[in-house]
Enzyme design. Structure first.
Site, PDB file in Angstrom:
ATOM      1  N   LYS A   1       1.540 -58.394   2.987  1.00  0.00           N
ATOM      2  CA  LYS A   1       1.257 -59.653   2.474  1.00  0.00           C
ATOM      3  C   LYS A   1       1.753 -60.014   1.151  1.00  0.00           C
ATOM      4  CE  LYS A   1      -3.236 -60.839   4.572  1.00  0.00           C
ATOM      5  NZ  LYS A   1      -4.263 -59.736   4.309  1.00  0.00           N
TER       6      LYS A   1
ATOM      7  N   LYS B   1       6.197 -50.953   5.435  1.00  0.00           N
ATOM      8  CA  LYS B   1       5.533 -51.848   6.068  1.00  0.00           C
ATOM      9  C   LYS B   1       5.547 -53.388   5.698  1.00  0.00           C
ATOM     10  CE  LYS B   1       1.067 -52.164   3.862  1.00  0.00           C
ATOM     11  NZ  LYS B   1      -0.387 -52.491   3.586  1.00  0.00           N
TER      12      LYS B   1
ATOM     13  N   LYS C   1      -0.351 -49.184  -5.600  1.00  0.00           N
ATOM     14  CA  LYS C   1      -0.743 -50.471  -6.073  1.00  0.00           C
ATOM     15  C   LYS C   1      -0.882 -50.404  -7.353  1.00  0.00           C
ATOM     16  CE  LYS C   1      -2.593 -53.022  -2.222  1.00  0.00           C
ATOM     17  NZ  LYS C   1      -3.701 -54.113  -1.787  1.00  0.00           N
TER      18      LYS C   1
HETATM   19  P1  TYM Z   1      -5.466 -56.522   5.136  1.00  0.00           P
HETATM   20  O1  TYM Z   1      -5.899 -58.079   4.639  1.00  0.00           O
HETATM   21  O2  TYM Z   1      -4.206 -55.934   4.120  1.00  0.00           O
HETATM   22  O3  TYM Z   1      -4.787 -56.465   6.415  1.00  0.00           O
HETATM   23  C1  TYM Z   1      -5.541 -56.713   7.604  1.00  0.00           C
HETATM   24  C2  TYM Z   1      -5.238 -56.033   8.716  1.00  0.00           C
HETATM   25  O4  TYM Z   1      -4.040 -55.890   9.072  1.00  0.00           O
HETATM   26  C3  TYM Z   1      -3.487 -54.591   9.334  1.00  0.00           C
HETATM   27  N1  TYM Z   1      -1.992 -54.734   8.541  1.00  0.00           N
HETATM   28  C4  TYM Z   1      -1.080 -54.111   9.391  1.00  0.00           C
HETATM   29  N2  TYM Z   1      -1.158 -53.771  10.717  1.00  0.00           N
HETATM   30  C5  TYM Z   1       0.217 -53.388  11.282  1.00  0.00           C
HETATM   31  N3  TYM Z   1       1.298 -53.309  10.627  1.00  0.00           N
HETATM   32  C6  TYM Z   1       1.347 -54.000   9.006  1.00  0.00           C
HETATM   33  N4  TYM Z   1       2.534 -54.193   8.601  1.00  0.00           N
HETATM   34  C7  TYM Z   1      -0.115 -54.443   8.816  1.00  0.00           C
HETATM   35  N5  TYM Z   1      -0.317 -54.817   7.430  1.00  0.00           N
HETATM   36  C8  TYM Z   1      -1.470 -55.264   7.507  1.00  0.00           C
HETATM   37  C9  TYM Z   1      -4.542 -53.969   8.213  1.00  0.00           C
HETATM   38  O5  TYM Z   1      -4.387 -52.524   8.634  1.00  0.00           O
HETATM   39  C10 TYM Z   1      -5.574 -54.518   8.448  1.00  0.00           C
HETATM   40  O6  TYM Z   1      -6.544 -54.109   9.729  1.00  0.00           O
HETATM   41  N6  TYM Z   1      -8.949 -53.732   3.232  1.00  0.00           N
HETATM   42  C11 TYM Z   1      -8.555 -54.221   4.175  1.00  0.00           C
HETATM   43  C12 TYM Z   1      -9.531 -55.470   4.533  1.00  0.00           C
HETATM   44  C13 TYM Z   1     -11.178 -55.115   4.883  1.00  0.00           C
HETATM   45  C14 TYM Z   1     -11.615 -54.309   5.960  1.00  0.00           C
HETATM   46  C15 TYM Z   1     -12.850 -54.378   5.617  1.00  0.00           C
HETATM   47  C16 TYM Z   1     -11.075 -53.954   7.139  1.00  0.00           C
HETATM   48  C17 TYM Z   1     -12.206 -55.169   3.881  1.00  0.00           C
HETATM   49  N7  TYM Z   1     -13.185 -54.669   4.378  1.00  0.00           N
HETATM   50  C18 TYM Z   1     -13.707 -53.707   6.415  1.00  0.00           C
HETATM   51  C19 TYM Z   1     -11.951 -53.341   7.911  1.00  0.00           C
HETATM   52  C20 TYM Z   1     -13.139 -53.170   7.967  1.00  0.00           C
HETATM   53  C21 TYM Z   1      -7.444 -55.049   3.892  1.00  0.00           C
HETATM   54  O7  TYM Z   1      -6.970 -55.299   2.726  1.00  0.00           O
HETATM   55  O8  TYM Z   1      -6.606 -55.558   5.074  1.00  0.00           O
END
Ligand code: TYM
Length: 338
Positions: free
Chosen positions: A200, A197, A115
């Site tokens: 978002k 992948k 990033k």
């Molecule tokens: P975030 O908001 O980017 O994504 C949320 C969840 O979706 C999963 N994900 C995917 N899974 C499969 N294929 C994809 N293309 C894909 N894109 C996203 C992510 O792995 C995630 O599980 N840092 C984290 C949020 C967070 C968090 C936490 C997660 C903050 N604190 C504590 C677990 C525990 C994030 O930005 O996820």
């Protein structure tokens, strides 16, 4: 006596449009396991601030995601659903964790490297983001963290930070959490580029993602445009050349819950990739239809949504604040309780 249920914590950022990767990689599994575990699901708006945001937009997206998660099946009666910034223990405790986390641990995170390479001016919060995420998890004594593949490294870092705190202050004070990655759907790839992948931050780009609020026509169009290859063989495969077809089959498998053999049987008479794309679009539209209807109903009742989120925040604060207060005592900030 009934054995104690394990605690689960997971989070999702409110910014950018929630897409099929988020649903299949994370949210669907949160919903499925709700009865087995004690669950905390958090909309991590503080994480979204690690890149510049429009305030009104952030506020709207945060509420919208809360409605969407409930529409997807997160039941506020069974799970604690809350917004990260409503619970002050997260930011407060993250500072304490910052002060025991070596800088080098954060600099080697691949997501930070990726990033930050794409940005001209990198904010300190972007580097520090995995420490905030660590606090999210460990302030709840969570054993399990259900996430997609891309978050595995951050959960591993959370394990390191928890262990470091324990060895500095008190053995076993923090539970050392485990990442739980689903067998199917852990890495949904972009439809326009199946080697990367679904993301978002690119969800607004036409043809990249299926957003959970996309209308059926839009979903059909996005699948129709999905990048495949010049062949016509419909098969699961590790061959990078076939990544597009493999991704479409993977989505179909995750959406329907069918085995690979049954998925392939559904396309045994297909006359090429066009039929595969139509088939994936059809099951995705059917899966999203009731979710979209529930979402609209929830957004039409903001008072009820606020009520549910206030309950969630109070429940979350009651667990995490005492943990952070204990840390403060251990670290010499406030006198220990007699
Ligand atoms: P975030 O908001 O980017 O994504 C949320 C969840 O979706 C999963 N994900 C995917 N899974 C499969 N294929 C994809 N293309 C894909 N894109 C996203 C992510 O792995 C995630 O599980 N840092 C984290 C949020 C967070 C968090 C936490 C997660 C903050 N604190 C504590 C677990 C525990 C994030 O930005 O996820």
């Amino acid at each position: 006596m009934e054995p104690q249920k394990k605690r689960v914590f997971s989070g999702i950022q409110p910014t950018g449009n929630i897409h099929l990767g988020n649903y299949l990689g994370a949210v669907k599994n949160w919903v499925a396991k709700q009865d087995e575990k004690v669950n905390f699901f958090c909309i991590v708006d503080l994480h979204s601030l690690t890149v510049p945001q429009d305030p009104a937009d952030l506020r709207f997206q945060t509420r919208s995601l809360a409605a969407m998660l409930i529409a997807c099946g997160i039941d506020p009666q069974k799970s604690t659903l809350f917004i990260q910034s409503h619970v002050s223990a997260h930011a407060e405790g993250a500072w304490l964790l910052n002060c025991i986390t070596p800088l080098g641990w954060l600099q080697r995170m691949t997501q930070f490297k990726d990033k930050s390479a794409k940005q001209e001016s990198v904010l300190t919060g972007l580097l520090d983001y995995p420490v905030l995420m660590t606090g999210d998890i460990i302030f709840y004594d969570a054993h399990e963290v259900p996430v997609g593949e891309d978050q595995k490294q951050h959960v591993e870092l959370a394990r390191d930070i928890a262990q470091r705190f324990n060895s500095l202050y008190e053995e076993e004070f923090f539970i050392v959490p485990e990442p739980v990655i689903p067998e199917v759907g852990a890495r949904v790839m972009g439809l326009d580029d199946p080697t990367n992948k679904m993301s978002k931050s690119l969800a607004h780009v036409r043809g990249h993602a299926i957003r959970l609020l996309d209308e059926p026509k839009e979903i059909e169009r996005s699948f129709k445009r999905a990048v495949t290859d010049s062949g016509n063989e419909i098969a699961f495969s590790d061959d990078p050349e076939k990544a597009g077809v493999n991704n479409l089959l993977g989505i179909y498998k995750a959406v329907t819950g069918k085995s690979e053999a049954d998925v392939l049987a559904d396309f045994a008479n297909a006359r090429g990739y066009g039929d595969l794309k139509k088939g994936v679009a059809a099951v995705t539209i059917e899966m999203l239809r009731p979710i979209q209807e529930r979402y609209q109903a929830l957004m039409a009742d903001p008072v009820e949504l606020d009520r549910l989120l206030a309950i969630g925040a109070a429940q979350a604060q009651a667990i995490s604040q005492p943990k952070v207060d204990q840390m403060k005592q251990m670290m010499g900030l406030v006198p220990p309780r007699r």
